[in-house]
Design an enzyme around this catalytic site. Sequence first.
Site, PDB file in Angstrom:
ATOM      1  N   ARG A 141       0.843  -1.195   0.000  1.00 15.47           N
ATOM      2  CA  ARG A 141       0.000   0.000   0.000  1.00 15.47           C
ATOM      3  C   ARG A 141       0.883   1.252   0.000  1.00 15.47           C
ATOM      4  NH1 ARG A 141      -1.833   0.867   4.323  1.00 15.47           N
ATOM      5  NH2 ARG A 141      -1.148  -0.935   5.508  1.00 15.47           N
ATOM      6  N   TYR A 179      -1.497  -3.600  -6.844  1.00 15.50           N
ATOM      7  CA  TYR A 179      -1.215  -4.391  -5.649  1.00 15.50           C
ATOM      8  C   TYR A 179      -2.238  -4.247  -4.526  1.00 15.50           C
ATOM      9  CZ  TYR A 179       1.556  -7.259  -2.592  1.00 15.50           C
ATOM     10  OH  TYR A 179       1.980  -8.299  -1.817  1.00 15.50           O
ATOM     11  N   GLY A 192      -4.203  -3.709  -1.297  1.00 18.57           N
ATOM     12  CA  GLY A 192      -5.123  -2.674  -0.843  1.00 18.57           C
ATOM     13  C   GLY A 192      -5.226  -1.472  -1.774  1.00 18.57           C
ATOM     14  N   LYS A 226      -9.604  -2.438   1.557  1.00 19.41           N
ATOM     15  CA  LYS A 226      -9.353  -1.271   2.403  1.00 19.41           C
ATOM     16  C   LYS A 226     -10.158  -0.044   1.933  1.00 19.41           C
ATOM     17  CE  LYS A 226      -7.134  -3.728   5.040  1.00 19.41           C
ATOM     18  NZ  LYS A 226      -5.770  -4.111   5.288  1.00 19.41           N
ATOM     19  N   HIS A 269     -10.536  -2.385  11.314  1.00 17.61           N
ATOM     20  CA  HIS A 269      -9.430  -3.247  10.849  1.00 17.61           C
ATOM     21  C   HIS A 269      -9.234  -4.347  11.891  1.00 17.61           C
ATOM     22  CE1 HIS A 269      -4.962  -3.364   9.323  1.00 17.61           C
ATOM     23  NE2 HIS A 269      -5.704  -4.197   8.663  1.00 17.61           N
ATOM     24  N   SER A 326      -1.419  -3.440  10.331  1.00 16.64           N
ATOM     25  CA  SER A 326      -1.020  -4.308   9.232  1.00 16.64           C
ATOM     26  C   SER A 326       0.230  -5.102   9.595  1.00 16.64           C
ATOM     27  CB  SER A 326      -0.747  -3.456   7.992  1.00 16.64           C
ATOM     28  OG  SER A 326      -1.912  -2.736   7.674  1.00 16.64           O
ATOM     29  N   ALA A 327       0.203  -6.396   9.266  1.00 13.91           N
ATOM     30  CA  ALA A 327       1.319  -7.311   9.537  1.00 13.91           C
ATOM     31  C   ALA A 327       1.690  -7.363  11.024  1.00 13.91           C
ATOM     32  CB  ALA A 327       2.541  -6.970   8.678  1.00 13.91           C
ATOM     33  N   CYS A 328       0.673  -7.305  11.882  1.00 13.55           N
ATOM     34  CA  CYS A 328       0.914  -7.397  13.331  1.00 13.55           C
ATOM     35  C   CYS A 328       0.154  -8.558  13.970  1.00 13.55           C
ATOM     36  CB  CYS A 328       0.578  -6.082  14.010  1.00 13.55           C
ATOM     37  SG  CYS A 328       1.786  -4.797  13.644  1.00 13.55           S
ATOM     38  N   GLY A 329      -0.274  -9.524  13.176  1.00 15.25           N
ATOM     39  CA  GLY A 329      -0.734 -10.770  13.771  1.00 15.25           C
ATOM     40  C   GLY A 329      -2.218 -11.091  13.725  1.00 15.25           C
ATOM     41  N   ASP A 350      -9.248  -9.789   8.872  1.00 13.08           N
ATOM     42  CA  ASP A 350      -8.735  -8.443   8.556  1.00 13.08           C
ATOM     43  C   ASP A 350      -9.739  -7.318   8.809  1.00 13.08           C
ATOM     44  OD1 ASP A 350      -6.423  -6.975   7.550  1.00 13.08           O
ATOM     45  OD2 ASP A 350      -7.602  -6.539   5.761  1.00 13.08           O
ATOM     46  N   SER A 358       5.141 -10.163   0.667  1.00 12.48           N
ATOM     47  CA  SER A 358       4.556 -11.144  -0.254  1.00 12.48           C
ATOM     48  C   SER A 358       3.333 -11.757   0.421  1.00 12.48           C
ATOM     49  CB  SER A 358       5.577 -12.221  -0.628  1.00 12.48           C
ATOM     50  OG  SER A 358       6.093 -12.852   0.517  1.00 12.48           O
ATOM     51  N   ARG A 359       2.351 -12.128  -0.380  1.00 13.50           N
ATOM     52  CA  ARG A 359       1.056 -12.538   0.201  1.00 13.50           C
ATOM     53  C   ARG A 359       0.439 -13.710  -0.530  1.00 13.50           C
ATOM     54  NH1 ARG A 359      -1.579  -8.729   4.088  1.00 13.50           N
ATOM     55  NH2 ARG A 359       0.038  -7.199   4.516  1.00 13.50           N
ATOM     56  N   ARG A 396       2.522  -3.357  17.785  1.00 16.02           N
ATOM     57  CA  ARG A 396       3.844  -3.988  17.799  1.00 16.02           C
ATOM     58  C   ARG A 396       4.769  -3.024  18.527  1.00 16.02           C
ATOM     59  NH1 ARG A 396       6.822  -7.533  14.082  1.00 16.02           N
ATOM     60  NH2 ARG A 396       4.886  -8.022  12.998  1.00 16.02           N
ATOM     61  N   TYR A 417       1.850 -16.536  18.965  1.00 15.87           N
ATOM     62  CA  TYR A 417       1.128 -17.524  18.142  1.00 15.87           C
ATOM     63  C   TYR A 417       0.136 -18.325  18.992  1.00 15.87           C
ATOM     64  CZ  TYR A 417       4.724 -16.027  14.912  1.00 15.87           C
ATOM     65  OH  TYR A 417       5.523 -15.253  14.134  1.00 15.87           O
ATOM     66  N   GLY A 418       0.201 -19.672  18.966  1.00 10.52           N
ATOM     67  CA  GLY A 418      -0.772 -20.490  19.689  1.00 10.52           C
ATOM     68  C   GLY A 418      -0.815 -20.168  21.181  1.00 10.52           C
ATOM     69  N   ASP A 419       0.342 -19.777  21.730  1.00  5.37           N
ATOM     70  CA  ASP A 419       0.377 -19.473  23.160  1.00  5.37           C
ATOM     71  C   ASP A 419      -0.400 -18.192  23.507  1.00  5.37           C
ATOM     72  OD1 ASP A 419       1.785 -21.684  24.357  1.00  5.37           O
ATOM     73  OD2 ASP A 419       3.533 -21.020  23.202  1.00  5.37           O
TER      74      ASP A 419
END
Length: 588
Positions: free
Chosen positions: A75, A203, A205, A212, A232, A254-257, A281, A372-373, A404, A497-499
């Site tokens: 973006r 590309y 968004g 978006k 979001h 974005s890109a924070c999990g 998302d 990359s997505r 983050r 992650y799982g935790d």
Amino acid sequence: MPLTSNLTTNKHLLGWVEEMAALCQPDSVVFCDGSEAETKRLTEYAVSKGILIPLNQEKHPGSYLHRSNPNDVARVEHLTFICTPTKDEAGPTNNWMAPADAYLKLRGLFEGSMKGRTMYVVPYVMGPLGSEHSKIGIELTDSVYVTLNMGIMTRMGKPALDMLADSNEFNRGLHCTGDVNPERRYICHFPQDNTIWSFGSGYGGNALLGKKCLALRIGSYLGRDEGWLAEHMLILGVEDPDGNKTYVAAAFPSACGKTNFAMMIPPKRFAGWRVYTVGDDIAWLRVGEDGRLWAVNPEAGYFGVAPGTNMKSNPNAMKTIAKNTIFTNVAVTKNGEVWWEGLDGEVPEELTDWKGQPWKKGSTEKAAHPNSRFTAPAANNPILSAHVNDPRGVPISAVIFGGRRSNTIPLVMQSFNWAHGVYLGSTMASETTAAATGATGVVRRDPMAMLPFTGYNVADYFAHWLKMQKAVPYPPKIFMVNWFRKGTDGKFLWPGYGDNMRVLKWIIDRAHGKVGAQETLFGWVPKQGHIDLSGLEIAPEIVDAATHIDDNEWKIELESQKTFFDQFGERMPRTLELIRQQLLSRLS
Ligand code: GTP
Ligand code: SPV
Ligand code: MN
């Protein structure tokens, strides 16, 4: 001869397509019906033109690779504009252009831009089909890649036209890749006209206008007027061993999990617990007849970050992308299999990198682009919630904000009340990621993870959030989390992650009033021993560091929030600044 289609007789639609076609001058206009036969035909065409590269069909059935122009990989926030009649309506955090100026400038770019190309008419629905809360959009695009992506990400084609019928109420999206030149790249939103014009990028968004542009920027504007929230946020359901279900929505930048959290598999300790994905998302939140806040995911697929995805971090994502997936800007092995940094197994000796160049193990360059997505249908997700197509959505018991942050923000904290929760969301900050062009790792305020996605003045957006309190008799509890705090060694303290299920369990217990909490100046935190750490090998001092509240760090934090609030001037809701002042005075 006036434009016709065997898919629709909607005069508003046909008239607008004709007008836009006259401007862009494509060789042909193709209405998309969203059928399998159409997907097959468009895919074959894209392959013949080198737009899609078939992957190893045994390992990746129905899946393809796309390489975008290396100057067009994320973006572009500096080229994204909110075109409201006055600059004040867009606010100090958005780029603004006067609508007449923006239309004039972009008209010049769109004029004749589709000569020699096809204009695809892509009708789509954001939200469950037939739901009164769903929104219809039509995207006109010269990109077959965008068309195929929209087919995965939205309810696309004939069902959208059927739902639209003869109505004039649809988002008008015009998109052209042009010559993919960043000097001629503009993503313009006209909230008052329910219109989006996007030029010069193919590309994510920037180009998939339902995501978006419509679901968040235009959506947030509509939400303010219509009394709902476009956020979001991921949406997930947790089922306990007795079968009780709780739904939560979480806003991470974005890109924070979000994708990871929404597809989480609980650790062994949580036998009998299950997580279901509703969305990864975007959430549209409305007040239900029962006075609770209900959420729908307007999307039908995932446009997820590839690097870091593996069988350990996110097995459900790995299963989701096992077939019928478009990969963009990942690396590929000699055997036609995808690869990215953080994938399971050995790093291959040789690869073709995201730019199509030979790559050797040990290279200092990344093989896959950090942004990359994958584009994968939600239907592939093994833990997809049964309620994804439910027009009512799911009732939300907790809203979670999380950035983050290497320091300051503890693992988890609960707000004292709605206004304090809105304050926590409004002051959220996060280190920037590769999801947008520009420097990464820079801390910036990203209120509610919506800084790049709010279609109007963020101060008014805060006021709208505050106002929602009165509209929701049984509001969700509001929390703040941070998976990304680092130790002095520069490593993440919390395993993540799982935790994260361990933290989620506390959040759910708090939302249901089942567990007590420790009061701090800044919010409620878990009492000693209330985060279940059994089966997790983690030193107590690491947990202490992850959950610690440092008064000195918070003093800096509170003071820097003032600069952010001040830019909104008179428009800034007093409530939020008062909460900040109160906290600061109690701290000193
Ligand atoms: P957008 O699609 O850009 O909105 O992003 P997202 O919020 O869905 O982010 P995603 O889940 O794809 O995660 C992005 C990055 O964060 C990946 O590199 C992940 O490996 C990393 N990540 C996700 N969850 C965690 C976590 O709990 N801990 C740590 N340390 N990293 C995580
Ligand atoms: C994000 O950047 O938050 C994304 C990817 O989810 S994009 O669709 O490009 O916005
Ligand atoms: Mn996102």
